[in-house]
Write a protein that holds these residues in place. Sequence first.
Motif, PDB file in Angstrom:
ATOM      1  N   ARG A 241      -6.804  -2.153   2.376  1.00 31.25           N
ATOM      2  CA  ARG A 241      -5.493  -1.713   1.889  1.00 31.25           C
ATOM      3  C   ARG A 241      -5.590  -0.920   0.585  1.00 31.25           C
ATOM      4  N   LEU A 242      -6.434  -1.352  -0.331  1.00 36.33           N
ATOM      5  CA  LEU A 242      -6.421  -0.748  -1.666  1.00 36.33           C
ATOM      6  C   LEU A 242      -7.338   0.466  -1.784  1.00 36.33           C
ATOM      7  N   ARG A 243      -8.225   0.667  -0.809  1.00 39.55           N
ATOM      8  CA  ARG A 243      -9.097   1.840  -0.890  1.00 39.55           C
ATOM      9  C   ARG A 243      -8.278   3.131  -0.862  1.00 39.55           C
ATOM     10  N   LYS A 244      -7.239   3.164  -0.021  1.00 33.85           N
ATOM     11  CA  LYS A 244      -6.385   4.346   0.051  1.00 33.85           C
ATOM     12  C   LYS A 244      -5.557   4.514  -1.228  1.00 33.85           C
ATOM     13  N   VAL A 245      -5.152   3.393  -1.815  1.00 34.86           N
ATOM     14  CA  VAL A 245      -4.404   3.480  -3.081  1.00 34.86           C
ATOM     15  C   VAL A 245      -5.291   4.063  -4.172  1.00 34.86           C
ATOM     16  N   HIS A 246      -6.550   3.602  -4.204  1.00 39.11           N
ATOM     17  CA  HIS A 246      -7.489   4.122  -5.210  1.00 39.11           C
ATOM     18  C   HIS A 246      -7.680   5.628  -5.046  1.00 39.11           C
ATOM     19  N   ARG A 247      -7.806   6.078  -3.811  1.00 35.50           N
ATOM     20  CA  ARG A 247      -7.998   7.515  -3.582  1.00 35.50           C
ATOM     21  C   ARG A 247      -6.771   8.309  -4.020  1.00 35.50           C
TER      22      ARG A 247
ATOM     23  N   GLN B 262       0.840  -1.208   0.000  1.00 38.58           N
ATOM     24  CA  GLN B 262       0.000   0.000   0.000  1.00 38.58           C
ATOM     25  C   GLN B 262       0.867   1.247   0.000  1.00 38.58           C
ATOM     26  N   GLN B 263       1.877   1.292   0.853  1.00 41.60           N
ATOM     27  CA  GLN B 263       2.728   2.477   0.964  1.00 41.60           C
ATOM     28  C   GLN B 263       3.516   2.723  -0.315  1.00 41.60           C
ATOM     29  N   THR B 264       4.036   1.632  -0.907  1.00 42.94           N
ATOM     30  CA  THR B 264       4.830   1.780  -2.129  1.00 42.94           C
ATOM     31  C   THR B 264       3.980   2.300  -3.280  1.00 42.94           C
ATOM     32  N   LYS B 265       2.766   1.776  -3.426  1.00 41.22           N
ATOM     33  CA  LYS B 265       1.892   2.216  -4.513  1.00 41.22           C
ATOM     34  C   LYS B 265       1.492   3.675  -4.353  1.00 41.22           C
ATOM     35  N   ILE B 266       1.187   4.081  -3.119  1.00 41.27           N
ATOM     36  CA  ILE B 266       0.811   5.478  -2.898  1.00 41.27           C
ATOM     37  C   ILE B 266       2.001   6.402  -3.112  1.00 41.27           C
TER      38      ILE B 266
ATOM     39  N   LEU C 185      -3.523  -4.029 -10.337  1.00 39.61           N
ATOM     40  CA  LEU C 185      -3.314  -4.138  -8.898  1.00 39.61           C
ATOM     41  C   LEU C 185      -4.495  -4.830  -8.229  1.00 39.61           C
ATOM     42  N   VAL C 186      -5.710  -4.435  -8.594  1.00 36.51           N
ATOM     43  CA  VAL C 186      -6.908  -5.021  -7.984  1.00 36.51           C
ATOM     44  C   VAL C 186      -7.026  -6.494  -8.334  1.00 36.51           C
ATOM     45  N   ASN C 187      -6.845  -6.830  -9.600  1.00 39.59           N
ATOM     46  CA  ASN C 187      -6.998  -8.226 -10.018  1.00 39.59           C
ATOM     47  C   ASN C 187      -5.991  -9.136  -9.329  1.00 39.59           C
ATOM     48  N   TYR C 188      -4.797  -8.623  -9.050  1.00 44.82           N
ATOM     49  CA  TYR C 188      -3.800  -9.482  -8.413  1.00 44.82           C
ATOM     50  C   TYR C 188      -4.124  -9.724  -6.945  1.00 44.82           C
ATOM     51  N   TYR C 189      -4.646  -8.714  -6.250  1.00 47.17           N
ATOM     52  CA  TYR C 189      -4.846  -8.842  -4.803  1.00 47.17           C
ATOM     53  C   TYR C 189      -6.306  -9.117  -4.417  1.00 47.17           C
ATOM     54  N   LEU C 190      -7.134  -9.536  -5.361  1.00 51.79           N
ATOM     55  CA  LEU C 190      -8.532  -9.782  -5.038  1.00 51.79           C
ATOM     56  C   LEU C 190      -8.733 -10.978  -4.105  1.00 51.79           C
ATOM     57  N   MET C 191      -7.746 -11.839  -3.957  1.00 54.33           N
ATOM     58  CA  MET C 191      -7.897 -12.981  -3.065  1.00 54.33           C
ATOM     59  C   MET C 191      -7.530 -12.639  -1.618  1.00 54.33           C
TER      60      MET C 191
ATOM     61  N   SER D 147      -4.318  11.937  -8.026  1.00 52.09           N
ATOM     62  CA  SER D 147      -3.216  12.171  -8.963  1.00 52.09           C
ATOM     63  C   SER D 147      -3.726  12.286 -10.393  1.00 52.09           C
ATOM     64  N   LEU D 148      -4.689  11.441 -10.760  1.00 50.88           N
ATOM     65  CA  LEU D 148      -5.277  11.507 -12.099  1.00 50.88           C
ATOM     66  C   LEU D 148      -5.955  12.849 -12.324  1.00 50.88           C
ATOM     67  N   CYS D 149      -6.774  13.283 -11.364  1.00 50.49           N
ATOM     68  CA  CYS D 149      -7.491  14.548 -11.530  1.00 50.49           C
ATOM     69  C   CYS D 149      -6.533  15.735 -11.532  1.00 50.49           C
TER      70      CYS D 149
END
Length: 597
Positions: free
Chosen positions: A434-440, A383-387, A421-427, A445-447
Amino acid sequence: MQDADKLLGIYHDRGAQGLFLERVYRQLFSPELYLRSYGKIYRNSGAMTRGSTPETPDGMSMERIHAIVDALRQERYAWQPTRRIDIPKKSGGTRPLGLPTWSDKLLQDVIRSLLEAFYEPQFRDSSHGFRPHRGCHTALYRVKQWKAISWFIEGDISKCFDKIDHSILSNILAEKIQDNRLLRLIANLLRAGYLEDWKWNRTLSGVPQGGVISPLLSNIYLDRLDRFVEDTLIPQYTSGEIRARNRDYRHQEYLARKARKEGNREQWSAAKRAMRSLPSYDTHDPDFRRLTYVRYADDFLLGFIGPRHEAEEIKARIAQFLTETLRLEMSQAKTLITHARSESARFLGYEVRVSQANSKLASFPRQRSVNGKVALLVPADVQQTKIQRFMRKGKLVHRRELLGDDDLSIISLYQSEWRGLVNYYLMAHNVSIRLRKVHRAMEISLCKTLAAKHRLTLSQIFQKYGTEVPTIYGPLKAIRAIKPRVDKRPLVATFGGLPLRRQEYPVLNCDPAIIPGWNRRSELVQRLAADRCELCGSEDHVQVHHIRKLSDLLLTGRREKMPWENVMIARKRKTLVVCRSCHEKIDHGSYDGPSFH
């Protein structure tokens, strides 16, 4: 192509029956096998990347295939050294990657298809790397099925692919393959060497990372490790039918029954609470042992029920087997023994641990529902690395390198990264947390990237591109851009809209009983076999013109498109079957239309 499929089916049956493989070399004379391999590997993103020679799929023809076959008939085919480049690793170092020439890729894939059909039914179920219908998720699903593990033994082989011993690999192949010409051909491949900074270097060990056949050869090599663990270690460290019952638990169970008969609800509740704080079985039963094992490429994980000193013995015996039998070395820094309940092991990017929660009860029957089950988790550092990738100086920022792209390309890039990222960690059990913060972080960043591109504020971007996407779990907020087109459906790019719900089962089929389905003739192979130029209709030296991406033609600016470009764009194909004359004109930029001859 039907004959090729029939041959591979026969090899699969022979492998399943444990028979020998004979007279394989002469099967390399069949053009159908090369067409089959060509139809599969030309789509790869790296197919147009050059090796140590300028040769690429561009200009592919039946003449090239016949030239390879003729060289093989006379046993004078010469493997070219691979071009070695270094690619960065997540740990900070680099990994050498070998880039074979196109003809070598094609021949390697033909050999791979023959050997894979034969060896695939012989591999153990514990092996999941580089195999049909298997992958990281099937390996993780196997780990998830383990129960009440006491210790995890994480295994990692140091520089496995670089240290595979050629003589041992040749001996392993010779045990099942009774064809000296094929064995010599593979041995010559292993000794072909590599070019680094355009200097030739000898390969004394290892298989080239990046070679088409390398993953299969490594699986054949490491299958010896699988057999040692499953046939030697697991029987020795497996004993007892079931664990002995815990005496304290049985005593509380007796008190609960007694209180129930007497109608004493307070004592019954106290006994039930005590039962839930105790294991129902003796976790230190000296007569009960279990050892389980799974491997993906050079990473493996063992789950052990027993004392730690026996786990240390297992680790030492595996290290000894690798050193003495396969001449490989375990990485001491990455080969760890972790307590399954109090610590987490790392395997294929997941955290693995055994759950313990006495308060979580199943609805029926009312008993503890998670204790002893293996939990797969997204690690906190992921999570930290992706953010961190979208931050600079502690703040979320835009990506400058994307400001020149259009809105759809920017959104599509973010979405592809998010989807992967989501498809790999869906299990993972904590995928939503963990991924909700990455999505935000990615959304902001996109916007900010779109805001910097259009010189707007962040709130204006959310108002302009914000939308909701319907899913089976209800609507989800997303960022969407739409590009209208005349007389065509509009182009749409969306970021978000992926539910973060845990997935119990892997996407890939993990049933080892399913026989791999062989590729049918691809559309490109049919066009090449028609032996007719798609521009002028000539049948003179027909070959295939390749480009790296179709989008390269669409982004050529405002200049007028060449006639051959319009044909590829209209057909939505990055290949064009042409005669030699038309191909030479295309390569020299002088093609101005078909000249019938």
